[in-house]
Design an enzyme around this catalytic site. Structure first.
Site, PDB file in Angstrom:
ATOM      1  N   LYS A 184     -37.695 -57.274  -8.431  1.00  0.00           N
ATOM      2  CA  LYS A 184     -38.426 -57.463  -9.690  1.00  0.00           C
ATOM      3  C   LYS A 184     -39.478 -56.383  -9.870  1.00  0.00           C
ATOM      4  O   LYS A 184     -40.147 -56.311 -10.896  1.00  0.00           O
ATOM      5  CB  LYS A 184     -39.111 -58.833  -9.696  1.00  0.00           C
ATOM      6  N   ASP A 222     -47.732 -66.968  -5.691  1.00  0.00           N
ATOM      7  CA  ASP A 222     -46.424 -66.391  -6.004  1.00  0.00           C
ATOM      8  C   ASP A 222     -46.666 -65.275  -7.021  1.00  0.00           C
ATOM      9  O   ASP A 222     -46.877 -65.539  -8.206  1.00  0.00           O
ATOM     10  CB  ASP A 222     -45.520 -67.489  -6.558  1.00  0.00           C
ATOM     11  N   GLN A 232     -44.036 -62.359 -10.648  1.00  0.00           N
ATOM     12  CA  GLN A 232     -44.040 -61.910 -12.044  1.00  0.00           C
ATOM     13  C   GLN A 232     -45.314 -61.172 -12.424  1.00  0.00           C
ATOM     14  O   GLN A 232     -45.422 -60.669 -13.542  1.00  0.00           O
ATOM     15  CB  GLN A 232     -43.831 -63.110 -12.997  1.00  0.00           C
TER      16      GLN A 232
END
Ligand code: PMP
Length: 423
Positions: free
Chosen positions: A238, A212, A215
């Site tokens: 993001k 993932d 971030q």
């Protein structure tokens, strides 16, 4: 390289000029949704004003232009993560990408996808290894997959300092482990996880790795093939791009063997009333009409980042991360999560203010023009592990200034007194 000029960067982000309750906006919530540079906004509008039409269909010129723009965007975004275009399938975001991975593995487990897909097959008693720090989007699809296949979930514990317990990870990996899924950077802790070590553990037992990268993609230079993961996901909103677009990266051999999740138009070669043959990747994973203008906008966003330069951005953000840490450490009653010494990290800190609910902290900061995220940040198990239900999270990006960080720190310094907490 030219010096990094944060004031010049800010000029590229129109929203940063606005005010919040008569204060200049200090946007410290980029980890939730990042702001978009004018270049990304313009690229999407230019596409919509000149080429908007259905891709991969129709013989008219607009459709050809749209297809070119869409496929060029794929090349750019794939290149941004070190991948080839055919290794990148569009999704509507990271959540969709993680569900795609889990459902495709579930389809393989149900015997779909033929011999090639049998490498992904899960049997009752097999194990899916996650971490305690995952976003719900990287927990629940695997819970569902476990329920459908009889596989068991295992979780790598998080240490008190926010780092993963890699000794426990080594013990948890066994020849029952078939999937290892984890965040590159936790959206609560901000710490960069040891991807290479986790990939090595998974590889020893032939497990499929799922990263993932939500971030990490906005902050780190990513080379997904070099990281060695089998699959990876990230979200456009993001990454300074549009909502409703994201990507699934896969190693070529993995994508070629993986059965589809969603099925329908645009992912087939021949269809009869009873059967269908599927296209090769990445189209096999792109059923239905795709987020075309959003892909174009995302490509413009990552091109923008490329022009600013990863190294300059990383240096700027590293100094913001330290400024936030040092400031927050110095405020009485503040408890930082994930304050591991020497951990590689992004400029994101979650914290608890003793005696004041995170939502009250968030409102107090908002009244001073400072936008932070409060709550469980879609990571309830991680909060529970730290004995909390909610935290405040301040996250920075390339356009964040020291002054904004200082305004956040000053506001946090005053929060306990404001709410009458005495200690
Ligand atoms: N994983 C992580 C680490 C995230 O931070 C987020 C967004 N908060 C997601 C997954 C889900 O992303 P999206 O909502 O864009 O699908």
């Amino acid at each position: 390289a030219p010096a990094f000029d944060v004031a010049a960067v800010r000029e590229d982000f129109p929203i940063l000029a606005r005010t919040l309750h008569e204060h200049p906006l200090a946007y410290l919530d980029s980890a939730a949704t990042a702001q978009r540079p004018r270049a990304a906004l313009d690229a999407e509008i230019a596409f919509l004003e000149s080429s908007n039409s259905a891709v991969h269909r129709g013989a008219h010129t607009l459709a050809a232009d749209a297809t070119d723009a869409f496929e060029s965007a794929r090349e750019v975004v794939a290149g941004f993560v070190g991948a080839a275009p055919e290794q990148l399938a569009w999704t509507s975001g990271a959540t969709a990408g993680l569900n795609l991975a889990a459902y495709a593995i579930g389809n393989a487990s149900a015997g779909r996808g033929g011999r090639a897909a049998s490498r992904f097959r899960l049997f009752a008693g097999d194990e899916i290894l996650l971490t305690e720090a995952e976003h719900h989007a990287n927990l629940i699809p695997w819970q569902e997959l476990a329920a459908r296949t009889g596989a068991r979930l295992r979780h790598i514990p998080v240490r008190e300092d926010g780092t993963l317990d890699m000794d426990a990870a080594a013990r948890l990996v066994s020849d029952r482990t078939r999937v290892v899924a984890f965040a590159h950077v936790s959206n609560v802790l901000g710490i960069v996880n040891p991807v290479a070590e986790l990939v090595e553990l998974a590889r020893m037992v032939g497990a499929t790795t799922v990263l993932d990268a939500c971030q990490s993609a906005p902050h780190l230079r990513l080379d997904l093939p070099a990281l060695g993961v089998d699959l990876a996901v990230f979200s456009g909103h993001k990454l300074f791009g549009p909502y409703g677009v994201g990507a699934l990266y896969g190693r070529t051999d993995v994508l070629e063997a993986l059965p589809p999740f969603l099925t329908g138009g645009s992912m087939i070669t021949t269809v009869t009333l009873n059967e269908a043959e599927y296209l090769d990747p990445p189209q096999r994973f792109e059923a239905g009409t795709q987020p075309v203008s959003q892909a174009v906008g995302l490509a413009a966003a990552v091109e923008y980042l490329g022009r600013i330069g990863h190294d300059a951005i990383a240096a700027h953000e590293a100094s913001l991360a330290l400024r936030m840490r040092d400031g927050l450490r110095g405020i009485e009653g503040v408890r930082l999560l994930g304050d591991a010494a020497d951990a590689e990290r992004v400029a994101l800190w979650s914290f608890d203010v003793d005696g004041v609910h995170a939502h009250d902290v968030g409102q107090f900061l908002d009244s001073r023009g400072v936008a932070v995220r409060v709550g469980h940040h879609c990571a309830q198990p991680l909060h529970r592990r730290f004995g909390l239900t909610a935290t405040v999270r301040a996250s920075a990006a390339l356009y964040t200034t020291e002054d904004e960080v200082d305004r956040m720190l000053e506001a946090v310094s005053g929060v306990r007194e404001f709410f009458g907490v005495t200690s």
